[in-house]
Design a protein around this motif. Structure first.
Motif, PDB file in Angstrom:
ATOM      1  N   GLU A 296     -10.994 -33.006 -29.109  1.00 34.53           N
ATOM      2  CA  GLU A 296     -10.861 -32.589 -30.509  1.00 34.53           C
ATOM      3  C   GLU A 296     -10.514 -33.780 -31.393  1.00 34.53           C
ATOM      4  O   GLU A 296     -11.039 -33.926 -32.498  1.00 34.53           O
ATOM      5  CB  GLU A 296      -9.795 -31.501 -30.656  1.00 34.53           C
ATOM      6  N   LEU A 297      -9.611 -34.615 -30.906  1.00 35.29           N
ATOM      7  CA  LEU A 297      -9.203 -35.781 -31.686  1.00 35.29           C
ATOM      8  C   LEU A 297     -10.361 -36.759 -31.854  1.00 35.29           C
ATOM      9  O   LEU A 297     -10.650 -37.217 -32.968  1.00 35.29           O
ATOM     10  CB  LEU A 297      -8.010 -36.466 -31.028  1.00 35.29           C
ATOM     11  N   ALA A 298     -11.042 -37.080 -30.746  1.00 29.61           N
ATOM     12  CA  ALA A 298     -12.168 -38.018 -30.813  1.00 29.61           C
ATOM     13  C   ALA A 298     -13.287 -37.451 -31.687  1.00 29.61           C
ATOM     14  O   ALA A 298     -13.917 -38.186 -32.460  1.00 29.61           O
ATOM     15  CB  ALA A 298     -12.688 -38.320 -29.410  1.00 29.61           C
ATOM     16  N   GLY A 299     -13.548 -36.141 -31.573  1.00 26.89           N
ATOM     17  CA  GLY A 299     -14.572 -35.521 -32.403  1.00 26.89           C
ATOM     18  C   GLY A 299     -14.232 -35.586 -33.879  1.00 26.89           C
ATOM     19  O   GLY A 299     -15.105 -35.833 -34.727  1.00 26.89           O
ATOM     20  N   ALA A 300     -12.943 -35.381 -34.210  1.00 29.36           N
ATOM     21  CA  ALA A 300     -12.520 -35.459 -35.603  1.00 29.36           C
ATOM     22  C   ALA A 300     -12.635 -36.882 -36.138  1.00 29.36           C
ATOM     23  O   ALA A 300     -13.038 -37.101 -37.285  1.00 29.36           O
ATOM     24  CB  ALA A 300     -11.085 -34.954 -35.748  1.00 29.36           C
ATOM     25  N   VAL A 301     -12.292 -37.866 -35.300  1.00 35.86           N
ATOM     26  CA  VAL A 301     -12.430 -39.264 -35.717  1.00 35.86           C
ATOM     27  C   VAL A 301     -13.890 -39.580 -36.033  1.00 35.86           C
ATOM     28  O   VAL A 301     -14.210 -40.166 -37.077  1.00 35.86           O
ATOM     29  CB  VAL A 301     -11.878 -40.216 -34.633  1.00 35.86           C
ATOM     30  N   ARG A 302     -14.793 -39.194 -35.151  1.00 37.48           N
ATOM     31  CA  ARG A 302     -16.217 -39.433 -35.385  1.00 37.48           C
ATOM     32  C   ARG A 302     -16.681 -38.706 -36.650  1.00 37.48           C
ATOM     33  O   ARG A 302     -17.455 -39.244 -37.443  1.00 37.48           O
ATOM     34  CB  ARG A 302     -17.025 -38.979 -34.178  1.00 37.48           C
ATOM     35  N   LYS A 303     -16.203 -37.489 -36.829  1.00 33.48           N
ATOM     36  CA  LYS A 303     -16.598 -36.703 -38.005  1.00 33.48           C
ATOM     37  C   LYS A 303     -16.217 -37.406 -39.295  1.00 33.48           C
ATOM     38  O   LYS A 303     -17.044 -37.556 -40.205  1.00 33.48           O
ATOM     39  CB  LYS A 303     -15.931 -35.332 -37.950  1.00 33.48           C
ATOM     40  N   TRP A 304     -14.956 -37.849 -39.388  1.00 33.81           N
ATOM     41  CA  TRP A 304     -14.503 -38.425 -40.653  1.00 33.81           C
ATOM     42  C   TRP A 304     -15.011 -39.837 -40.870  1.00 33.81           C
ATOM     43  O   TRP A 304     -15.206 -40.269 -42.006  1.00 33.81           O
ATOM     44  CB  TRP A 304     -12.980 -38.336 -40.760  1.00 33.81           C
ATOM     45  N   LEU A 305     -15.290 -40.550 -39.821  1.00 38.55           N
ATOM     46  CA  LEU A 305     -15.971 -41.830 -39.989  1.00 38.55           C
ATOM     47  C   LEU A 305     -17.410 -41.599 -40.416  1.00 38.55           C
ATOM     48  O   LEU A 305     -17.974 -42.356 -41.208  1.00 38.55           O
ATOM     49  CB  LEU A 305     -15.932 -42.643 -38.694  1.00 38.55           C
TER      50      LEU A 305
END
Length: 316
Positions: A296-305
């Protein structure tokens, strides 16, 4: 005991005011400890515990409460203190951390106090028991120690920091080697978990131990860059509970600064039960993730980048 917990239902009123309520308790002797009331479900006189063969030595047994089996951790043992005896006269604090419910065995429970986060300080440097502290504060001229529960839980049941194969690459769109992800968290365990989970993305990371340090670092970076930092520091991952300045206040300060406001902010916290969505929106955070789920954390990082990349493409 009912009087102690009467204020628990009012705890969300403190969110965003850079204040917190601490439930004070004792393990052995006069030393008082604290736990954020926001994480506390209830406080009970210790019920009969069912032993668990081959379990971690810090776990005294399982309590069956309201149809749920809850592991009970001896907080004194877990912080390298003496075993708590005479369980029929002791208490358990039922709390929710990191998407799970635990019972913490304590010797006695006192009361709830309301304090400012700015009066909560990082623990003094040293060995031994201080390694299990995330913060300290002074109440009635006595030191109150706030235990690093995440460190204890990590020692009992280490969290996986592995992310899925499909997430194990840098987000496309630009060279991220000159980009910085800022991580603000007062728990060294949490900072290391985040770093290990996000390392496969190949993006450099900088960590800060509380909101005040994170804000000061951002302001210095904006001076160095001469303005908007979002192309170099496009994203911050921040805990909510931190000494001196909490994550809500940090977010509000960032969004109020013209040089910082374009940076995205993920609030990443062990407050995994009820949380204040209205306050998240009010302070301007982009996302909220309960600890600790690496995908979830890695997915959110990719999303906001990716939002940054899309914005750049749209402006061209």
């Amino acid at each position: 005991m009912a009087g102690i917990m009467d204020t628990v239902n009012q705890r969300t009123q403190l969110v965003g005011q850079n204040r917190l309520e601490l439930l004070l308790f004792r393990l052995h002797g006069r030393q008082r400890f604290g736990i954020n009331v926001f994480k506390v479900r209830e406080v009970l006189q210790c019920p009969k515990l069912t032993s668990m063969p081959h379990s971690n030595p810090y776990i005294r047994g399982v309590a069956h409460i309201r149809g749920q089996a809850i592991s009970v951790i001896d907080l004194s043992l877990a912080t390298k203190g003496k075993r708590i005896e005479n369980l029929e006269n002791r208490f358990i604090v039922i709390a929710e951390y990191n998407r799970s419910v635990q019972g913490f065995l304590v010797e006695g429970v006192e009361r709830i106090v309301n304090i400012k986060w700015e009066d909560v300080m990082p623990p003094p440097k040293g060995a031994g028991r201080t390694s299990y502290l995330t913060a300290v504060t002074e109440i009635e001229n006595e030191l109150v120690e706030i235990i690093d529960v995440e460190k204890i839980l990590e020692e009992i049941s280490p969290a996986s920091t592995e992310i899925s194969e499909e997430l194990r690459s840098a987000p496309e769109g630009r060279d991220w080697s000159e980009t910085i992800l800022l991580i603000a968290d007062d728990s060294a365990v949490a900072r290391n978990q985040i770093k290990r989970a996000l390392e496969p993305l190949g993006i450099p990371m900088v960590t800060q131990k509380d909101g005040r340090d994170a804000l000061n670092w951002l302001k210095e970076k904006s001076k160095e860059l001469g303005g908007d930092i979002s192309r170099v520091v496009p994203l911050m991952i921040s805990d909510i509970e931190m000494p001196e300045m909490d994550g809500y206040t940090l977010t509000a300060e960032v969004k109020a600064d013209p040089a910082l406001k374009n940076m995205h902010i993920i609030l990443h916290t062990s407050l995994s039960g009820v949380f204040n969505q209205a306050m998240i929106k009010k302070v301007g955070a982009d996302d909220f993730i309960a600890k600790f789920h690496p995908d979830e954390l890695a997915g959110a990082v990719r999303k906001w980048l990716g939002v940054d990349v899309s914005a750049e493409n749209a402006s061209q």
